[in-house]
Write a protein that holds these residues in place. Structure first.
Motif, short mmCIF file in Angstrom:
data_model
loop_
_atom_site.label_atom_id
_atom_site.label_comp_id
_atom_site.label_asym_id
_atom_site.label_seq_id
_atom_site.Cartn_x
_atom_site.Cartn_y
_atom_site.Cartn_z
N VAL A 46 0.84 -1.20 0.00
CA VAL A 46 0.00 0.00 0.00
C VAL A 46 0.87 1.25 0.00
N LEU A 47 1.92 1.24 0.84
CA LEU A 47 2.84 2.39 0.88
C LEU A 47 3.55 2.58 -0.45
N THR A 48 3.94 1.47 -1.10
CA THR A 48 4.59 1.56 -2.40
C THR A 48 3.64 2.16 -3.44
N ALA A 49 2.36 1.75 -3.37
CA ALA A 49 1.36 2.31 -4.30
C ALA A 49 1.17 3.80 -4.06
N GLU A 50 1.13 4.21 -2.79
CA GLU A 50 0.97 5.64 -2.48
C GLU A 50 2.18 6.44 -2.95
N ARG A 51 3.34 5.84 -2.82
CA ARG A 51 4.57 6.49 -3.29
C ARG A 51 4.51 6.70 -4.81
N LEU A 52 4.01 5.69 -5.52
CA LEU A 52 3.87 5.81 -6.97
C LEU A 52 2.83 6.88 -7.31
N ARG A 53 1.76 6.95 -6.50
CA ARG A 53 0.73 7.97 -6.77
C ARG A 53 1.28 9.37 -6.63
N VAL A 54 2.16 9.61 -5.66
CA VAL A 54 2.81 10.91 -5.49
C VAL A 54 3.67 11.23 -6.70
N ALA A 55 4.41 10.22 -7.20
CA ALA A 55 5.25 10.42 -8.38
C ALA A 55 4.40 10.78 -9.60
N VAL A 56 3.20 10.20 -9.71
CA VAL A 56 2.29 10.55 -10.82
C VAL A 56 1.90 12.02 -10.75
N ASP A 57 1.59 12.49 -9.54
CA ASP A 57 1.19 13.89 -9.36
C ASP A 57 2.32 14.85 -9.68
N GLU A 58 3.57 14.42 -9.52
CA GLU A 58 4.73 15.28 -9.75
C GLU A 58 5.23 15.22 -11.19
N ALA A 59 4.60 14.42 -12.04
CA ALA A 59 5.08 14.24 -13.41
C ALA A 59 4.93 15.53 -14.21
N GLU A 60 5.93 15.85 -15.03
CA GLU A 60 5.94 17.04 -15.89
C GLU A 60 5.83 16.67 -17.36
N GLN A 95 -4.88 3.25 -12.42
CA GLN A 95 -4.64 1.85 -12.07
C GLN A 95 -4.15 1.72 -10.63
N VAL A 96 -3.26 2.64 -10.24
CA VAL A 96 -2.70 2.58 -8.89
C VAL A 96 -3.77 2.87 -7.84
N ASP A 97 -4.66 3.81 -8.12
CA ASP A 97 -5.73 4.13 -7.17
C ASP A 97 -6.61 2.91 -6.91
N ARG A 98 -7.01 2.22 -7.99
CA ARG A 98 -7.83 1.02 -7.82
C ARG A 98 -7.08 -0.06 -7.05
N LEU A 99 -5.80 -0.21 -7.40
CA LEU A 99 -4.99 -1.24 -6.75
C LEU A 99 -4.82 -0.95 -5.26
N ALA A 100 -4.52 0.29 -4.94
CA ALA A 100 -4.30 0.66 -3.54
C ALA A 100 -5.57 0.45 -2.71
N GLN A 101 -6.72 0.78 -3.30
CA GLN A 101 -7.98 0.60 -2.58
C GLN A 101 -8.23 -0.88 -2.26
N ILE A 128 1.13 -0.07 -17.78
CA ILE A 128 -0.31 -0.03 -17.54
C ILE A 128 -0.90 -1.44 -17.64
N ASN A 129 -0.44 -2.20 -18.64
CA ASN A 129 -0.92 -3.59 -18.77
C ASN A 129 -0.54 -4.43 -17.54
N LEU A 130 0.67 -4.24 -17.04
CA LEU A 130 1.10 -4.98 -15.85
C LEU A 130 0.26 -4.61 -14.63
N LEU A 131 -0.03 -3.31 -14.47
CA LEU A 131 -0.84 -2.88 -13.34
C LEU A 131 -2.28 -3.37 -13.47
N GLU A 132 -2.79 -3.42 -14.70
CA GLU A 132 -4.12 -4.00 -14.92
C GLU A 132 -4.16 -5.46 -14.48
#
Length: 534
Positions: free
Chosen positions: A16-30, A42-48, A112-116
């Protein structure tokens, strides 16, 4: 919550912490914001779903079946880490880092396919553990295919069945045990998967603890089929002390003996329920328990020793005495396997088959009764084999088992006769310390004429077994008059020239027997000439 549940809960929490860390990285993407946004969904669904799974594992009042969870955790962790490594490259960097970091849309499609797939795997696990949808274990059997097992559809089926047996309602436990038994009966690969994926322990627990005869029958049947592959069963029982399989195995066996012996092992309401059960159902339970016990004892010294340590010998002997049909046969075969194990293990022989042991005496009495009085080759053969396996436990003065075996040399059923030959070999072979005494007794009970007749009437392979017994008797009791009267020396000299006598060990045995008989005959002839005079 037990130690195992705590450990698996901790591993899921880390995910769960790893998923949240990835979600933060998504928000910081430029860069690649659209693609990163898809990763984020995909990460939001997985974390839930991971949080839901953590809550279930942490709050479960029973031991969680964790094999599929552990398998999925490994893949989910790799996929989250791969996603984080990719998304992190999309943050703002200086010009040099931007030039050196080469990514494209194809990289995102892969992630994305792997996370699906990970989402599909975790969703499947939740469907197995929460099939009622109310946060508690539903226990229903889920027949669907998670992405992790796309190439092996049997695996998720086994996972779902084992989870139901371990954690489900009684009706689902019984259904799952029956299905698991059916799978085990299909092929050896299915057996291996069931054992490797932890299917033995829940079945043992169902057999040991269930208040339902139907549940015990289902568990005993499945265990009997799985125990056909004893090596795999044993590895599963011994490899993981934390699974506490050893004690359920030993305890369930003890209950099996009591169940098939009819004494019952529990009191109170359960005893009343058991007394009120349909006699046919109770009998079927005993039959299946006895068969499972037979499979567990087959070729396994350790299991055979456990049976003898829990008074199994006496219970089995009583059933052989009082029952008929399949139950009697299964118990007889169990005893045959135990005696075979004792033949190969001196420690087991000394511990379980002492001369003054009431249990050992009861077993031998029943074997001799079958050999002498029961008109059934199917029962006689394992009984004869059992007496042969115990040949090294009998003192020289104990001859009551010799005569029945000798008499069976004259049986009209050749398989019975040859089985008797092989068992008698074990009394007179060099490995038996009392081979000379036993040889004399066997000859005194009239074995030589029967053996000579049998040699003439059986096929060559069986002749060789007869020949080996004849040689042992000749070597051990070469001065016995019956050997000379039956012209055994002439028979052995003819056998030595047989083209089929290619076994070097047997050829040497024949030569040794000829030598011993020749010495005796020469000495006897000299004495006769000396007595008659010139």
């Amino acid at each position: 919550m037990g130690e195992e549940e705590s450990r698996i809960g901790d591993e899921l929490s880390i995910l769960v912490l790893t998923a949240e860390r990835l979600r933060v990285a998504v928000d910081e993407a430029e860069s690649f914001k659209t693609e990163c946004g898809e990763v984020g969904k995909q990460v939001d669904r997985l974390a839930q779903m991971l949080r839901t799974l953590v809550r279930f594992v942490s709050s479960s009042s029973q031991q969680v079946y964790d094999r599929p969870i552990r398998r999925v955790i490994v893949d989910v962790k790799k996929n989250l880490e791969r996603g984080f490594a990719l998304v992190r490259k999309c943050r703002r960097h200086n010009i040099i880092r931007r030039v050196c970091t080469i990514i494209n849309a194809a990289d995102f499609r892969k992630v994305i396919n792997l996370l699906e797939s990970s989402n599909g795997d975790v969703k499947w696990i939740l469907s197995v553990f929460d099939s009622d949808g109310d946060g508690s274990f539903g226990g229903g059997i889920v027949i669907s295919l998670p992405p992790i097992a796309t190439n092996d559809p049997i695996l998720p089926w086994v996972w779902s069945l084992v989870a139901s047996i371990q954690m489900g309602k009684l009706v689902d436990k019984i259904d799952a045990a029956n299905q698991l038994g059916s799978l085990a009966g299909d092929n050896d690969r299915n057996k291996k998967i069931i054992v490797d994926e932890g299917g033995v322990s829940p079945l043992l627990r169902l057999l040991k603890e269930s208040s339902s005869a139907e549940g015990q029958i289902a568990a005993a049947t499945a265990l009997g089929l799985l125990a056909c592959d004893e090596d795999k069963m044993n590895k599963e029982v011994e490899k993981d002390p934390s699974s506490k399989l050893y004690r359920p195995l030993k305890s369930s066996k003890s209950n099996v003996y009591r169940d098939i012996g009819g004494s019952g092992s529990r009191t109170g309401n359960f005893k009343k329920e058991r007394d009120n059960e349909n006699p046919e159902v109770k009998h079927e339970l005993k039959v299946n328990c006895a068969e499972a016990l037979w499979m567990l004892a087959r070729g396994n010294v350790a299991n055979s020793r456990r049976i003898t340590e829990t008074k199994g010998l006496l219970s089995l002997a009583k059933i052989v005495e009082k029952e008929v049909g399949e139950l009697q046969y299964n118990c007889l075969m169990t005893l045959m396997e135990i005696t075979a194990a004792a033949e190969s293990s001196a420690d087991l022989r000394r511990a379980a088959f002492k001369t003054n042991s009431p249990a050992a005496k009861a077993v031998i009495d029943q074997m001799l009764w079958i050999i002498k009085d029961v008109d059934s080759p199917i029962l006689k053969i394992p009984a004869i084999q059992s007496i042969g396996s115990l040949a090294r436990t009998f003192p020289a003065r104990e001859t009551r088992m010799i005569k029945p075996l000798v008499e069976k040399l004259g049986s009209s059923n050749q398989e019975v006769a040859i089985t008797a030959v092989i068992s008698l070999q074990k009394f007179v072979c060099p490995e038996n310390f009392l081979c000379a005494e036993h040889s004399k007794n066997i000859i005194e009970y009239g074995a030589i004429p029967l053996l000579m007749k049998l040699i003439r009437n059986v096929e060559q392979q069986m002749q060789l077994q007869c020949l080996a017994l004849l040689c042992y008797l000749s070597v051990n009791a070469s001065n016995h008059q019956q050997l000379e009267q039956a012209k055994v020396l002439t028979v052995l000299e003819g056998a030595e020239r047989l083209a089929g006598l290619q076994n070097m060990e047997l050829r040497e045995l024949v030569s040794k027997a000829i030598y011993q008989l020749s010495l005796y005959n020469a000495g006897s002839h000299s004495q006769m000439l000396s007595y008659v005079g010139p």
